[in-house]
Design a protein around this motif. Sequence first.
Motif, PDB file in Angstrom:
ATOM      1  N   THR A   2      43.318  43.687  58.930  1.00 23.43           N
ATOM      2  CA  THR A   2      43.452  43.937  57.498  1.00 23.43           C
ATOM      3  C   THR A   2      43.071  42.673  56.724  1.00 23.43           C
ATOM      4  OG1 THR A   2      45.753  43.209  57.349  1.00 23.43           O
ATOM      5  CG2 THR A   2      45.363  45.511  57.974  1.00 23.43           C
ATOM      6  N   LYS A   4      44.987  41.174  54.578  1.00 21.68           N
ATOM      7  CA  LYS A   4      46.156  40.344  54.270  1.00 21.68           C
ATOM      8  C   LYS A   4      46.145  39.023  55.026  1.00 21.68           C
ATOM      9  CE  LYS A   4      51.196  40.322  54.512  1.00 21.68           C
ATOM     10  NZ  LYS A   4      52.406  41.097  54.872  1.00 21.68           N
ATOM     11  N   TRP A 147      45.211  47.422  51.499  1.00 25.04           N
ATOM     12  CA  TRP A 147      44.862  47.167  52.896  1.00 25.04           C
ATOM     13  C   TRP A 147      45.934  46.392  53.641  1.00 25.04           C
ATOM     14  CZ3 TRP A 147      38.942  45.729  53.231  1.00 25.04           C
ATOM     15  CH2 TRP A 147      38.203  46.821  52.760  1.00 25.04           C
ATOM     16  N   ASN A 148      46.719  45.605  52.928  1.00 26.30           N
ATOM     17  CA  ASN A 148      47.716  44.793  53.596  1.00 26.30           C
ATOM     18  C   ASN A 148      49.075  45.482  53.638  1.00 26.30           C
ATOM     19  OD1 ASN A 148      47.819  44.354  50.659  1.00 26.30           O
ATOM     20  ND2 ASN A 148      49.573  43.067  51.176  1.00 26.30           N
TER      21      ASN A 148
END
Length: 361
Positions: A2, A4, A147-148
């Motif tokens: 991801t 993040k 996404w995170n």
Amino acid sequence: MTLKQHYPPEGRVIRALTAVQFISMHLFLWRPKADEDSGDPHFGPYISILPRNFDSHPLTWLRGQIVTSHHGTLLQGLPPSVLVALHQLHSRLWADWCKMQQKTPLVSKRPTSDLEMPDAVMDFLWAWLNGKPSSHMTPVPSNADIWNGAPVKSIGDGLKFISPENAMIQEGDEIHLTYGSHSNKTLFVEYGFVNSFHEDGFHGEVDVTDVIEELIFKDLQRWRGVSQIIQNIYKRNWTLHSTSDGAQPSWRLITALRLHHLAVDVCSTKDDNIQGWRDVVAGKRERISDDNERAWRETVVLLCDVLISRAEHHFVSSSTKHIDEGDGWIKWTQENIRALWREELFVASAVKQSVLRGDEF
């Protein structure tokens, strides 16, 4: 993998951005230069196969550093309701750009001065169009909508591909995803294309909000009560529709016009005076009165006449305009715009005929 883990661990930036803003920021930072591949060491191969430009997307015409003559001509040729929707999309883009400008210096070594260059806006437009899902096509965001996001318990069976029994899919075949059941206005503004227009069995939709506001609610001071009630309930989403089964105004439009004509008759929008309208909305009665039915139908015919007139005017005036078709997409785009006008003319004519026939809606 991801995004993040590739950004500051304290999460200040991530928490401050929506999914679209976060993804767009990342694409903006790693946009490929010219014909080169993206330098992103993690997502570079994916970013490198994204579309390199959106010259044919109408949002690009609004944000171009130097608006060319054909950009201006194309924008001027859009139906009014489409142009309004395009400006609304631009407002979303600009809001995300302003937010991203604040956060990018916290996660990137890119000089702050770079963000003030005109090219930076166009880089972000490219990233935004590649990274945004349509607001019309996504479910309500969850806590994991970026996404995170932390893993959450799976709901349902996830995404599946279902093929008709009589369709054979071979290895290497291309699979197309549908954009969903959307009007051509939405498809053009969000993605830059339209479905082919054909009169037989065509499901058409025309937004008449601009005409309603000009003809009906222009005097906002006098009819502020009507306007406020309708906008609170129906969000000014007033349309005409045509299908293979017939043509009609939307229920939202009929409801708005019923209230308008009732308020005109009683010169009031107080609850006691518009209770008949509320009863119709609640399904407690079929109509307010025969006079009210006759009045809103006459107004729909007037709306259709306005739409028909301006569409016919467009076809006459556009026949005298010429755009240098040096760019291959221009001819295709012009045909998309003509399709939008043909749809407006066809739907308005069909709805007018339905009303004059006395069709029940």
